[in-house]
Write an enzyme that holds these catalytic residues in place. Structure first.
Site, PDB file in Angstrom:
ATOM      1  N   ASP A 223       0.872  -1.173   0.000  1.00 23.74           N
ATOM      2  CA  ASP A 223       0.000   0.000   0.000  1.00 23.74           C
ATOM      3  C   ASP A 223       0.912   1.226   0.000  1.00 23.74           C
ATOM      4  O   ASP A 223       1.522   1.559   1.024  1.00 23.74           O
ATOM      5  CB  ASP A 223      -0.895  -0.055   1.252  1.00 23.74           C
ATOM      6  N   GLN A 226       0.734   6.509   1.107  1.00 20.82           N
ATOM      7  CA  GLN A 226       1.463   7.574   1.810  1.00 20.82           C
ATOM      8  C   GLN A 226       2.927   7.654   1.399  1.00 20.82           C
ATOM      9  O   GLN A 226       3.628   8.590   1.788  1.00 20.82           O
ATOM     10  CB  GLN A 226       1.371   7.365   3.340  1.00 20.82           C
ATOM     11  N   CYS A 387      -8.683   6.168  10.219  1.00 18.95           N
ATOM     12  CA  CYS A 387      -9.005   4.895   9.537  1.00 18.95           C
ATOM     13  C   CYS A 387      -7.976   3.820   9.866  1.00 18.95           C
ATOM     14  O   CYS A 387      -7.596   3.018   8.993  1.00 18.95           O
ATOM     15  CB  CYS A 387      -9.110   5.065   8.026  1.00 18.95           C
TER      16      CYS A 387
HETATM   17  N1  7TS Z   1      -3.786   3.393   2.557  1.00 14.45           N
HETATM   18  C1  7TS Z   1      -3.228   4.349   3.284  1.00 14.45           C
HETATM   19  C2  7TS Z   1      -1.912   4.108   3.959  1.00 14.45           C
HETATM   20  C3  7TS Z   1      -3.885   5.580   3.409  1.00 14.45           C
HETATM   21  O1  7TS Z   1      -3.326   6.549   4.140  1.00 14.45           O
HETATM   22  C4  7TS Z   1      -5.132   5.773   2.772  1.00 14.45           C
HETATM   23  C5  7TS Z   1      -5.931   7.036   2.947  1.00 14.45           C
HETATM   24  C6  7TS Z   1      -5.636   4.745   1.989  1.00 14.45           C
HETATM   25  C7  7TS Z   1      -4.934   3.559   1.902  1.00 14.45           C
HETATM   26  C8  7TS Z   1      -6.906   4.893   1.200  1.00 14.45           C
HETATM   27  O2  7TS Z   1      -6.690   5.762   0.155  1.00 14.45           O
HETATM   28  P1  7TS Z   1      -7.901   6.239  -0.790  1.00 14.45           P
HETATM   29  O3  7TS Z   1      -7.284   7.279  -1.649  1.00 14.45           O
HETATM   30  O4  7TS Z   1      -8.348   5.040  -1.537  1.00 14.45           O
HETATM   31  O5  7TS Z   1      -8.952   6.769   0.140  1.00 14.45           O
HETATM   32  N2  7TS Z   1      -5.617   7.743   4.098  1.00 14.45           N
HETATM   33  C9  7TS Z   1      -6.267   8.776   4.626  1.00 14.45           C
HETATM   34  C10 7TS Z   1      -5.819   9.439   5.770  1.00 14.45           C
HETATM   35  O6  7TS Z   1      -4.808   9.139   6.389  1.00 14.45           O
HETATM   36  N3  7TS Z   1      -6.663  10.438   6.070  1.00 14.45           N
HETATM   37  O7  7TS Z   1      -7.654  10.438   5.180  1.00 14.45           O
HETATM   38  C11 7TS Z   1      -7.422   9.415   4.272  1.00 14.45           C
END
Ligand code: 7TS
Length: 429
Positions: A223, A226, A387
């Site tokens: 993943d 970040q 989350c």
């Molecule tokens: N994985 C990580 C490590 C994340 O930080 C996030 C979203 C996701 C997956 C999901 O990403 P999306 O673009 O599909 O939503 N993180 C966050 C956060 O830290 N604050 O709001 C969203």
């Protein structure tokens, strides 16, 4: 107005923007000027945006590229023989090639456009996972995963009878690799791990974890939501099987993200959704599917999103490299020092290798109150469980306050945060 050959040409041979000063450091005035939102005031105060892990702000070149697409190139892709459809296809497939270079993937067919990291992980769980996992198999995740790298695997385990195992972390917020290794064995079919923790900023030793998993022929999904805005990513050097990113966290638009998958895996995987653009032929008796990546991109894709993501990669490459990581590491270190000097602040997580994030609590103050009071000062942070509820449980907390950084943040932003937190303390003392 129809795009002329020269306007299309200008997209291809774009002018590289230099964001460094004479000495090779980032010129912060220039960097911040690239983000129109910093002209906005919040409650009459300058915006201090410390919530980029949730979503980053967007530079003008991304906004421009997207509006240029709508103004001059908009048509559906892979369909028409007409001029605009060819232009749109060129823009969309050009974006794919740009992502391929950004991730250092071997082939642009390994780049699948999706809505974001969440969809990328669900895609792997529901295609690779359902095709390969059986009762008795195991999926290994870690204690620091975002919900989007937990729930899809739980759903898969429910569907297949496989079990979910969890590698623990220590109180600094680092994975305990010995314990992780003990949980990898012949039953492990998939390891899903975050490159960088969204709640703590910990950078995980991904290459080592991948080697541990591959020793048992387990596949690894990283993943990278970040990691993408902060680290150089090289999927071939990592040898990961899947890598997921979200455009909106790396200066691009929402609604676009990428799943990288090794060719041999994507070729063998069943499709995720059925519809137009993912087939070779359709009859009522049977349909045959296109090759990847199209096999996984049913329906009209987010073309303007892909164009915006490509522009975000251009921005990162212009601003990026050494100068960016030095700047981000300077502001992060400055922030950690400044907050640790405040008596009421307790920092959560202390990984030696980290990027972009500072999580903390204030004695006797609910994080939500911290966020609300800072907001009145024009300072945007995130408060809550981010989350990552199992991670919060590890630290015995319902929530933290989280500061997350991007290229546009400065030491002055941290000074403003400290001033804001001093006001919060005053309210609750
Ligand atoms: N994985 C990580 C490590 C994340 O930080 C996030 C979203 C996701 C997956 C999901 O990403 P999306 O673009 O599909 O939503 N993180 C966050 C956060 O830290 N604050 O709001 C969203």
């Amino acid at each position: 107005m129809i795009a002329t050959a020269s306007s299309v040409h200008s997209r291809k041979s774009r002018a590289v923007q230099d964001y460094t000063d004479g000495a090779g450091a980032l010129d912060m005035h220039r960097v911040r000027q690239a983000f129109p939102i910093f002209k906005e005031k919040v409650y009459g105060k300058p915006l201090i945006y410390l919530d980029s892990a949730a979503t980053s702000q967007k530079p003008l070149n991304v906004i421009d590229a997207m509006s240029r697409f709508f103004l001059m190139e908009n048509a559906n892709v892979h369909r028409g023989v007409h001029y605009l459809s060819e232009r749109a296809t060129e823009a969309y497939e050009g974006a794919r090639s740009k992502v391929q270079r950004f991730l250092n993937a071997g082939d642009s067919h390994e780049i699948v456009f999706v809505r974001g990291t969440t969809e990328a992980i669900n895609l792997v769980a529901q295609t690779y996972g359902r095709a390969h996992l059986r009762s008795g198999d195991e999926v290994l995740i870690t204690a620091m995963e975002h919900h989007s790298n937990i729930v899809p695997w739980q759903m898969l385990c429910e569907q297949t009878g496989a079990s979910l195992r969890v590698a623990p972390m220590d109180d600094a917020g680092c994975l305990i690799l010995d314990e992780m290794e003990k949980r990898i064995g012949p039953r492990t079919k998939l390891v899903a791990v975050t490159h960088v923790s969204n709640a703590l900023g910990t950078i995980n030793p991904i290459r080592r974890i991948i080697d541990m998993a591959h020793a048992y022929n387990a596949r690894v999904l990283v993943d990278g939501a970040q990691a993408a805005p902060h680290l150089n990513i090289d999927v071939r050097a990592l040898d990961c099987d899947f890598y997921a990113i979200s455009g909106h966290k790396m200066y691009g638009p929402t609604g676009i993200g990428v799943l990288y998958g090794k060719s041999e895996l994507l070729n063998a995987m069943p499709p995720y959704q059925g519809g137009g653009d993912m087939i070779v032929s359709v009859s009522f008796e049977k349909s045959s599917y296109a090759v990847p990546p199209h096999k996984f991109e049913a329906g009209t894709p987010n073309m303007v999103g892909a164009v915006g993501l490509a522009a975000a990669i251009d921005f990162l490459s212009d601003v990026g490299g050494e100068a960016l990581s030095e700047h981000e590491s300077d502001v992060l270190t400055y922030g950690i020092r400044a907050l640790s000097r405040m008596p009421m602040v307790r920092l959560i997580g202390a990984a030696p290798e980290r990027v972009g994030v500072i999580s903390f609590v204030l004695e006797d103050v609910h994080p939500h109150d911290i966020g609300t009071i800072l907001d009145r000062e024009g300072i945007a942070i995130r408060t809550g469980h981010h989350c990552a509820q199992p991670l919060m449980k590890h630290f015995g907390l319902p929530a933290t306050a989280r500061v997350s950084l991007a290229c546009y943040n400065t030491r002055e932003d941290i000074d403003a945060l400290v001033e804001g937190l001093t006001k919060v303390q005053a309210v609750f003392q």
